[in-house]
Design a protein around this motif. Sequence first.
Motif, PDB file in Angstrom:
ATOM      1  N   CYS A  76       1.610  77.725 -42.324  1.00  0.00           N
ATOM      2  CA  CYS A  76       0.325  77.367 -41.721  1.00  0.00           C
ATOM      3  C   CYS A  76      -0.580  76.680 -42.729  1.00  0.00           C
ATOM      4  N   CYS A 131      -4.407  74.730 -33.276  1.00  0.00           N
ATOM      5  CA  CYS A 131      -3.984  75.735 -32.297  1.00  0.00           C
ATOM      6  C   CYS A 131      -5.164  76.510 -31.747  1.00  0.00           C
ATOM      7  N   CYS A 166       1.322  72.904 -32.879  1.00  0.00           N
ATOM      8  CA  CYS A 166       1.266  73.135 -34.327  1.00  0.00           C
ATOM      9  C   CYS A 166       2.091  72.081 -35.065  1.00  0.00           C
ATOM     10  N   CYS A 202      -5.069  74.135 -40.126  1.00  0.00           N
ATOM     11  CA  CYS A 202      -5.687  72.930 -39.583  1.00  0.00           C
ATOM     12  C   CYS A 202      -6.595  73.260 -38.401  1.00  0.00           C
TER      13      CYS A 202
HETATM   14  S1  SF4 Z   1      -3.814  76.420 -37.896  1.00  0.00           S
HETATM   15 FE1  SF4 Z   1      -2.451  76.661 -36.114  1.00  0.00          FE
HETATM   16  S2  SF4 Z   1      -1.761  74.585 -35.589  1.00  0.00           S
HETATM   17 FE2  SF4 Z   1      -2.566  74.513 -37.689  1.00  0.00          FE
HETATM   18  S3  SF4 Z   1      -0.776  74.859 -39.024  1.00  0.00           S
HETATM   19 FE3  SF4 Z   1      -1.721  76.861 -38.661  1.00  0.00          FE
HETATM   20  S4  SF4 Z   1      -0.641  77.731 -36.939  1.00  0.00           S
HETATM   21 FE4  SF4 Z   1      -0.220  75.521 -36.946  1.00  0.00          FE
END
Ligand code: SF4
Length: 59
Positions: free
Chosen positions: A38, A44, A19, A41
Amino acid sequence: MLVIKREVCGYCGACVSVCPEGALELVDAYLTVDPENCIECGICSKICPLGALEMKNAE
Ligand code: SF4
Ligand code: SF4
């Protein structure tokens, strides 16, 4: 938003380390996402080997 399927998660911690925002935290066997950090994106959810993370639209 990011949905965590806790019954699927194997607590490997892979998502935490990828992340870019540090929004995921794994404490013992409980993974949490900080919605303030968050950016959705999706990195993860792609990296999780068990498919325990799912991006869902907010509406
Ligand atoms: S989608 Fe997942 S990797 Fe991306 S910022 Fe959020 S928690 Fe982090
Ligand atoms: S990568 Fe998947 S299985 Fe591993 S801690 Fe994250 S959500 Fe759980």
